[in-house]
Structures are given as C-alpha cells and as structure tokens.
Scaffold this motif. Structure first.
Motif, PDB file in Angstrom:
ATOM      1  N   ARG A   1      -9.938  -2.628   0.165  1.00 49.34           N
ATOM      2  CA  ARG A   1      -9.651  -2.683   1.609  1.00 49.34           C
ATOM      3  C   ARG A   1     -10.935  -2.570   2.421  1.00 49.34           C
ATOM      4  O   ARG A   1     -11.139  -3.290   3.399  1.00 49.34           O
ATOM      5  CB  ARG A   1      -8.685  -1.567   1.958  1.00 49.34           C
ATOM      6  CG  ARG A   1      -8.220  -1.576   3.415  1.00 49.34           C
ATOM      7  CD  ARG A   1      -7.362  -0.336   3.681  1.00 49.34           C
ATOM      8  NE  ARG A   1      -6.856  -0.397   5.044  1.00 49.34           N
ATOM      9  CZ  ARG A   1      -5.687  -0.931   5.406  1.00 49.34           C
ATOM     10  NH1 ARG A   1      -4.910  -1.453   4.475  1.00 49.34           N
ATOM     11  NH2 ARG A   1      -5.312  -0.939   6.673  1.00 49.34           N
TER      12      ARG A   1
ATOM     13  N   MET B   1      -7.623   0.282  -4.589  1.00 42.30           N
ATOM     14  CA  MET B   1      -7.089  -0.460  -3.438  1.00 42.30           C
ATOM     15  C   MET B   1      -7.885  -0.136  -2.172  1.00 42.30           C
ATOM     16  O   MET B   1      -8.205  -1.042  -1.367  1.00 42.30           O
ATOM     17  CB  MET B   1      -5.622  -0.088  -3.244  1.00 42.30           C
ATOM     18  CG  MET B   1      -4.937  -0.812  -2.098  1.00 42.30           C
ATOM     19  SD  MET B   1      -3.302  -0.148  -1.783  1.00 42.30           S
ATOM     20  CE  MET B   1      -3.747   1.516  -1.229  1.00 42.30           C
TER      21      MET B   1
ATOM     22  N   GLU C   1       0.832  -1.205   0.000  1.00 35.77           N
ATOM     23  CA  GLU C   1       0.000   0.000   0.000  1.00 35.77           C
ATOM     24  C   GLU C   1       0.872   1.263   0.000  1.00 35.77           C
ATOM     25  O   GLU C   1       0.567   2.250  -0.701  1.00 35.77           O
ATOM     26  CB  GLU C   1      -0.924  -0.004   1.219  1.00 35.77           C
ATOM     27  CG  GLU C   1      -2.029  -1.036   1.129  1.00 35.77           C
ATOM     28  CD  GLU C   1      -2.903  -1.033   2.388  1.00 35.77           C
ATOM     29  OE1 GLU C   1      -2.484  -0.429   3.398  1.00 35.77           O
ATOM     30  OE2 GLU C   1      -3.993  -1.641   2.342  1.00 35.77           O
TER      31      GLU C   1
END
Length: 440
Positions: A244, A240, A224
């Motif tokens: 998540r 992302m 990340e």
C-alpha cells in the motif's frame, strides 16, 4: 463696306480711305468703343498702391454687373467692398506678389447691382514706366458663373459617385463577411457532427470509469478488512501495508477521482465550445428574429476566450434585457470585433468590462478596456474602411467599419469614448424593434 473699313483699320492694315486723319481717328474710336461694349470681359485700370482705386472701368460693366462705370470709379473702395467677405483674405494675402510677378489671376465672388454674388475671373497686370516704377494696374473681369455652376455640379456628382462607390464597397465587404460567417457556420455544423458522437461515448465511458474506479477502491478496502480479521495473518497484513505504501494507494485514490472529474469538466468545455460556435454563427439564420443578447455575448466570449484569457480578466455587468429583434449572428460579430480590439489594446494584463442595460426604446451594450486608448487625432477615423493602426499584415481595417455598418443597418448607433493611457469604451445602442425607429 463701312464696317469692313473699320475692321481693316483696327487690324493695323493701311486704310484705304480718302477721309481726313481726324475723321479716321474718330471712326477708330467709335469702333473701339463698340468692341469694348460688346466684349465678354470688363476692362479696368487702377492705381498700383493703397486700395487699388479704379481709374477706369469699361462701359460694358453696366451690362454685366448693372453698375454705372462712373460710380465704380468715383468710389475708392468700390472693388474691395463688393468682393465676397470669404474671398477677400486670399486676395489681400497675395496681392503684393503682383509687384514681383507682374501678373496675378484670381477667381472670386463679386456682388452685382441686384445684391447677388456672381463668380468672376480677374486677371491683373502691372504696367511700369520707362524707369521701372509701377504706373498702373490693368485688369479684365469675366463672368464665370456658368462655369462655376458646372464645376459645382460635377463636384456634387463626383461626391455622390464616391458615396455610391463607398456603399458598394461596404456592401461587398459585408457580403464577403456574411459568406465568411456562413462558412464558419457550416464548419461549426460539421465539427458538431463529427465531435459530438465521440464526445458522447467518451463522456459515457468516463462516467462508467468513475463508477468502476470507485468500485475497485471499495473492493480493495474490503479485502484489507478481511485480511486483518483473519487469525494468524499478521505477515500478510505487514506485506499488504508495504504494498500500500509503495503504491501510494491513498494518493492514487484521490488523484484518480480528480483526474476523472477534470476529464469530465474538459469534455463539458468542449461541448460548450461547439455549442457556442453554433450559436455564434447561427447556421441558416439570416432573418430578423427576437434574440437573447446575453446568450449571444456569452457564446461570443467562448469563441474569443483563447484570444483574451492571457491578456485580460472579463467582468460582466449585465442588466435585465428584453428580447431584441435583430440578426443575432451579426450582433455577435460586432461584439467579437470589439472584444478582440479591446484585448489588442491591452499590452500586458488588464480588464475588459461588458455592461448591458435598457434605455428608452432600446438596449445598450458597452465594451470597455483599460488599455492604451486611442489618440484624439485618429479617433474620428476609426470607422473608416481599411483604416488601421496595426502593422501591415496584422489588420485589414474592416472590423470597425463593418461593425458600424451592421449597427446602422439595425437602426442603431455605435459610440466611442477614449483617453490615451486610460482606455477605450465602445457603446452599442440598439432599438428593441428596428422597424419602429424613424431614421432621419
């Protein structure tokens, strides 16, 4: 020939004699006195009212009791004053029934001229006149001391046999319980062998898994960071962050750590239970040895935890104890019985308190509960073999009896205090070294 003639006369057959009637009567009276003097029973008569004063006592009273019959007749209170005080009430309470039944039989102790009490069998019969009114009481007293001595001897032998039978029963019960404990020990050894190996590699795998999971989450974190540092990767960062959120990664990270930690604790609990089962039964250890009482109590608590956890909170108030010479598996068995009984005494939710401490020459272990208590009328019976207040099929009545026998074997004692509605406390007193205790 003279005795034969007298016998024929008393028998009621026609006498073969040319003697005058007066001489025959005198001969019969002599014969009658001879028979009375030599009969085993004292013949007597008394008035049928008041104190039953004797009006006649046969002369053989002198031979049997040592008293002059004239003294016995002269004293109006002679009979009652010579009966054993403990036997007087039962005679007085039923003597009036003589007038309704016509005959009564008693066995009581009577004081002879030497001051000794001898057992007598007394048969009383009420004689009435033609109008049915009481006329007199006729009785016979027979010495039954030998019979009573034989009965007492037989009773003592019977009681001794009962004690021996009870000891044999207790020994058999203890043997069965010892075999049961040995079986538990063998089972524990088998369980330990079969479970310890898979527990070992599962425990090792869980440790590795914990490390791997930590590495994976660390790796995800670094990815990340790298993506955020790349120029023009805003779209990837947005995607992302969506992934998540959808995966709830923060929750997974926390929960996985908790799951691994709880699994490790569960494995430790299984190992502790297996070890406690081994410690509780002490496979192969039937000899006397110095043991840690607290360690034994703790291992026993692990065994009965499932029996107690829904019923009571266990409070431990341990004192500082020395090592105690004992058969620790048997002491564990006693503690287990007391703990299980305490949990059964609690209907809903309560407290079981285990206290230990020292006392002169020994130690004590008390197991107290705040359950329903034991009624006073059965408190003195709880250590009897096969006595139980539980419904049929739910108790053998051997737990406390065997516990009592085990503690007695250790030259100790077990006491109980109970109050209905407030609870019960059992206290075990054990000498540090049973060999140094003098048993009374």
């Amino acid at each position: 020939m003279e005795q034969q003639s007298e016998y024929i006369e008393i028998s009621g057959q026609a006498p073969v004699s040319s003697e005058p009637p007066a001489d025959q009567t005198e001969r019969q009276l002599r014969r009658l006195r001879y028979l009375i003097e030599n009969t085993p029973a004292i013949i007597y008569s008394s008035v049928p009212t008041g104190d039953f004063k004797m009006t006649y006592v046969s002369s053989n009273a002198r031979r049997i009791l040592g008293y002059d019959p004239r003294i016995m007749v002269a004293d109006p209170n002679f009979w009652f004053e010579h009966i054993h005080p403990d036997d007087v009430p039962k005679i007085f309470s039923s003597l009036a029934m003589l007038f309704s039944e016509g005959e009564r039989t008693y066995e009581y102790r009577f004081k002879d001229c030497s001051g000794q009490y001898i057992w007598m069998h007394d048969t009383l019969r009420l004689i009435r006149d033609e109008s049915g009114n009481p006329l007199e009481v006729v009785g016979s007293l027979t010495d039954i001391s030998e019979r009573k001595a034989m009965e007492e001897s037989l009773q003592r032998q019977g009681e001794e046999q009962q004690r021996l039978i009870q000891k044999l029963q207790e020994a058999q019960d203890q043997l069965l319980q010892s075999e049961k404990m040995a079986s538990i020990g063998q089972l524990a050894a088998g369980i330990a062998h079969e479970i310890n190996n898979p527990i070992g590699f599962v425990n090792s795998n869980m440790g590795s898994l914990e490390s791997y999971v930590g590495s994976l989450f660390e790796l995800i974190g670094k990815y990340e960071q790298l993506i955020r540092q790349c120029p023009g990767a805003q779209a990837q960062v947005t995607a992302m962050e969506k992934l998540r959120r959808d995966a709830d990664l923060e929750f997974l990270q926390d929960d996985v750590s908790d799951l691994v930690r709880e699994s490790m604790e569960g494995l430790k609990r299984v190992k502790d239970i297996v070890q406690s089962l081994k410690d509780f039964s002490h496979v192969g250890e039937t000899d006397w040895q110095e043991a840690d009482i607290h360690h034994g109590i703790d291992s026993t608590l692990n065994i009965v935890y499932n029996e107690i956890k829904y019923k009571a909170i266990v409070q431990k108030e341990y004192g500082k104890l020395p090592l105690v010479k004992c058969v620790i598996s048997q002491i564990n068995q006693v503690v287990m019985n007391l703990l299980v009984n305490a949990s059964h005494a609690i209907k809903e939710k309560g407290t079981i308190t285990i206290r230990t401490g020292t006392e002169p020459g020994g130690v004590f272990i008390s197991v107290a509960d705040n359950g329903g208590g034991i009624p006073p009328d059965i408190l003195n019976r709880i250590f009897e073999p096969f006595f139980t207040t539980k419904p049929i099929g739910q108790g053998t009545g051997l737990g406390l009896s065997l516990s009592y026998g085990i503690i007695k074997k250790h030259n100790g004692r077990i006491e109980v205090q109970s109050e209905v509605g407030k609870g019960t406390c059992f206290t075990i007193h054990l000498p540090v070294d049973p060999d140094k205790v003098t048993v009374a």
